[in-house]
Design a protein around this motif. Structure first.
Motif, PDB file in Angstrom:
ATOM      1  N   ALA A  55      38.943  36.959  34.890  1.00 11.52           N
ATOM      2  CA  ALA A  55      37.954  37.822  35.551  1.00 11.52           C
ATOM      3  C   ALA A  55      38.562  39.153  35.977  1.00 11.52           C
ATOM      4  CB  ALA A  55      37.362  37.094  36.762  1.00 11.52           C
ATOM      5  N   VAL A  56      39.688  39.095  36.688  1.00 12.50           N
ATOM      6  CA  VAL A  56      40.326  40.313  37.184  1.00 12.50           C
ATOM      7  C   VAL A  56      40.969  41.092  36.037  1.00 12.50           C
ATOM      8  CG1 VAL A  56      42.101  41.245  38.711  1.00 12.50           C
ATOM      9  CG2 VAL A  56      40.689  39.320  39.462  1.00 12.50           C
TER      10      VAL A  56
ATOM     11  N   ASN B   9      32.499  33.346  39.443  1.00  9.68           N
ATOM     12  CA  ASN B   9      33.001  34.059  38.278  1.00  9.68           C
ATOM     13  C   ASN B   9      31.868  34.765  37.534  1.00  9.68           C
ATOM     14  OD1 ASN B   9      35.003  34.903  36.559  1.00  9.68           O
ATOM     15  ND2 ASN B   9      35.062  33.030  35.360  1.00  9.68           N
ATOM     16  N   ARG B  10      30.709  34.135  37.512  1.00 10.84           N
ATOM     17  CA  ARG B  10      29.556  34.725  36.833  1.00 10.84           C
ATOM     18  C   ARG B  10      28.757  35.638  37.750  1.00 10.84           C
ATOM     19  NH1 ARG B  10      27.416  31.917  32.476  1.00 10.84           N
ATOM     20  NH2 ARG B  10      29.082  31.013  31.214  1.00 10.84           N
ATOM     21  N   GLY B  11      28.952  35.538  39.051  1.00  9.12           N
ATOM     22  CA  GLY B  11      28.079  36.214  40.005  1.00  9.12           C
ATOM     23  C   GLY B  11      28.525  37.584  40.465  1.00  9.12           C
ATOM     24  N   GLY B  12      29.471  38.209  39.760  1.00 12.28           N
ATOM     25  CA  GLY B  12      29.884  39.562  40.112  1.00 12.28           C
ATOM     26  C   GLY B  12      30.783  39.658  41.326  1.00 12.28           C
ATOM     27  N   ILE B  13      31.333  38.520  41.751  1.00  9.90           N
ATOM     28  CA  ILE B  13      32.186  38.519  42.943  1.00  9.90           C
ATOM     29  C   ILE B  13      33.480  39.283  42.672  1.00  9.90           C
ATOM     30  CG2 ILE B  13      33.359  37.092  44.643  1.00  9.90           C
ATOM     31  CD1 ILE B  13      30.315  36.835  44.684  1.00  9.90           C
ATOM     32  N   ALA B  14      34.037  39.139  41.457  1.00  8.75           N
ATOM     33  CA  ALA B  14      35.319  39.780  41.140  1.00  8.75           C
ATOM     34  C   ALA B  14      35.234  41.297  41.296  1.00  8.75           C
ATOM     35  CB  ALA B  14      35.744  39.420  39.716  1.00  8.75           C
ATOM     36  N   LEU B  15      34.139  41.903  40.854  1.00  9.18           N
ATOM     37  CA  LEU B  15      34.000  43.361  40.948  1.00  9.18           C
ATOM     38  C   LEU B  15      34.006  43.823  42.396  1.00  9.18           C
ATOM     39  CD1 LEU B  15      31.290  43.978  38.193  1.00  9.18           C
ATOM     40  CD2 LEU B  15      33.704  44.599  38.101  1.00  9.18           C
ATOM     41  N   ARG B  16      33.377  43.084  43.278  1.00 11.71           N
ATOM     42  CA  ARG B  16      33.328  43.466  44.693  1.00 11.71           C
ATOM     43  C   ARG B  16      34.698  43.333  45.342  1.00 11.71           C
ATOM     44  NH1 ARG B  16      28.478  41.825  43.012  1.00 11.71           N
ATOM     45  NH2 ARG B  16      26.651  42.870  43.918  1.00 11.71           N
ATOM     46  N   LEU B  17      35.444  42.333  44.939  1.00 14.51           N
ATOM     47  CA  LEU B  17      36.792  42.166  45.491  1.00 14.51           C
ATOM     48  C   LEU B  17      37.748  43.228  44.947  1.00 14.51           C
ATOM     49  CD1 LEU B  17      37.098  38.264  45.335  1.00 14.51           C
ATOM     50  CD2 LEU B  17      36.511  39.693  47.297  1.00 14.51           C
ATOM     51  N   ILE B  18      37.557  43.619  43.699  1.00 14.69           N
ATOM     52  CA  ILE B  18      38.381  44.692  43.120  1.00 14.69           C
ATOM     53  C   ILE B  18      38.127  46.008  43.853  1.00 14.69           C
ATOM     54  CG2 ILE B  18      38.665  46.137  41.064  1.00 14.69           C
ATOM     55  CD1 ILE B  18      38.316  43.549  39.406  1.00 14.69           C
ATOM     56  N   ASP B  19      36.876  46.276  44.189  1.00 11.49           N
ATOM     57  CA  ASP B  19      36.546  47.497  44.945  1.00 11.49           C
ATOM     58  C   ASP B  19      37.237  47.489  46.312  1.00 11.49           C
ATOM     59  OD1 ASP B  19      34.995  48.486  42.923  1.00 11.49           O
ATOM     60  OD2 ASP B  19      33.103  47.749  43.724  1.00 11.49           O
TER      61      ASP B  19
END
Length: 430
Positions: A119-120, A72-82
């Motif tokens: 997050a999302v 959640n803190r490691g920027g994983i959500a942004l990569r999955l959204i892309d």
């Protein structure tokens, strides 16, 4: 009298605003007082709490919670959204589909519907607002889709269910969650697409091959966690508990070394947050195990089982009754305590009907997933509304079509066991 004391005191304490774990512990103690002295009652509750938590399987819960917080803190959500953008970019109301797919992916990795909604939703809500989407509709989509990750493994909910039932295969439960979870996500996408087309919401421009390649490359490593964890469990390389430790090591490597989205100085706060969440969950489990013992001591599961079986000889009627009870419970109680309290009560009933325990685990999870999206206690509903800044009353109207779809999925999973059992039988020979 036992049922009256246990559930009556529990309901009264909940109405008074007592935290649910304490309400469970106190009501269990009051029930034991019907049969033994105060010293014996306090002693047996403490013993049950301690012995119930003395389980190697439970070690997986703090590890998966920690792995989820790191992601959640490691920027994983942004990569999955892309990645979701290139998968759903040309569909009507594409940003709504991106939200749903992102929740499916991130929820599966984090194991938390609330974390996924935060997050999302935190990323998607401003984007959807700029593109002309109704904020209430966007919030409804986010809230309704965030529980999909509780079905798509790894899922701490299914680990808890395995513990309660005395060792139902975690590997089989994990694999069984894939089709129902994906089916839930696709059904929500269908409804979102119909509504978006009627309202004329914009379609995102077609992604170039370069954008598609970049999004896939950026998401491969985060999604690799699912492959490693589930693949390792299915192949027998490690147990679910060992897989949770692997998940922590892998997420730390991604967030700290590969992406460098978090710093070493961030770790103490992440560890403390994970420890607090873990302590709450484990204390709740310990109290619920004491309640299960109190119910067994007073023959409550057998009494309720005999009553429900006596209602009808028709298994369909009994299953519909169980579904109605679980949907009602889910609106007033969070998922983990509901699972801990009512699994021991309902399991004898479904055993008498010949329902597979893996199938029943998915039935319970799917039912309670609906509950965390509904008032008055739905945690995902409150988090999703607070993230978007839209009141719960404004969300209720646009979320109603999604409720209907979720209930339809509940009935489909309940009465079509092969939806849950097909993959365990195919992959594991279950």
């Amino acid at each position: 009298m036992t049922i009256l004391v246990l559930f009556g005191s529990f309901a009264l304490l909940m109405m008074l605003g007592i935290p649910i774990a304490f309400a469970i512990g106190v009501s269990s103690t009051l029930t034991f007082l019907l049969f033994m002295s105060p010293d014996q009652s306090f002693s047996i509750v403490a013993q049950q709490m301690a012995s119930g938590l003395d389980s190697f399987t439970l070690i997986a819960i703090p590890f998966f919670i920690l792995a989820g917080n790191i992601m959640n803190r490691g920027g994983i959500a942004l990569r999955l959204i892309d990645l979701a953008k290139v998968l759903a970019g040309r569909l009507p109301g594409s940003l709504a589909h991106v939200n749903i797919i992102s929740n499916m992916l991130f929820g599966a990795l984090s194991g938390s519907a609330v974390a996924s909604a935060a997050a999302v939703g935190g990323v998607m809500s401003p984007i959807q607002k700029r593109e002309g989407y109704d904020p209430a509709f966007s919030t409804a989509v986010n809230v309704a889709s965030c529980p999909t990750g509780l079905l798509i493994p790894p899922s701490t909910t299914l680990i808890v269910y395995s513990l309660i039932t005395g060792g139902t295969s975690i590997a089989a439960l994990f694999v069984a969650g894939y089709i129902p979870g994906i089916l839930m996500g696709l059904s929500l996408m269908m409804v979102a697409g119909i509504i978006a087309k009627r309202r004329g919401y914009p379609v995102s421009p077609r992604s170039t091959w370069s954008e598609i390649k970049t999004a896939i490359v950026r998401a491969i490593l985060p999604l690799g966690l699912i492959v490693i964890v589930i693949g390792g469990i299915i192949s027998g390389a490690f147990t679910a508990t060992e897989a949770s430790a692997v998940a922590v090591a892998y997420s730390l490597f991604l967030a700290l070394v590969w992406y460098r989205e978090i710093k070493v100085t961030d770790l103490p706060r992440i560890f403390i947050e994970s420890a607090v969440t873990t302590s709450i969950v484990l204390f709740l489990i310990g109290c619920s195990i004491a309640m299960s013992r109190a119910m067994a001591f007073g023959d409550i599961p057998i009494t309720i089982s005999d009553y429900m079986i006596g209602l009808s000889d028709n298994p369909i009627i009994i299953l519909l009754s169980i579904t109605a009870v679980l949907l009602l419970i889910g609106t007033f109680m969070d998922m983990t305590p509901a699972l801990l309290i009512f699994t021991p009560i309902l399991l004898p009933v479904v055993n008498s009907l010949g329902i597979d325990p893996v199938h029943f685990g998915i039935i319970m999870t799917v039912n309670l997933c609906v509950g965390i999206c509904t008032p008055p206690v739905g945690s995902a509903l409150f988090v999703g509304s607070s993230i978007s800044g839209v009141s719960i009353m404004q969300v209720m109207k646009p979320i109603l079509p999604f409720y209907l779809v979720l209930i339809g999925i509940v009935l489909l999973v309940t009465f079509a066991p092969q939806i849950s059992l097909f993959l365990p039988q195919l992959i594991l020979g279950y």
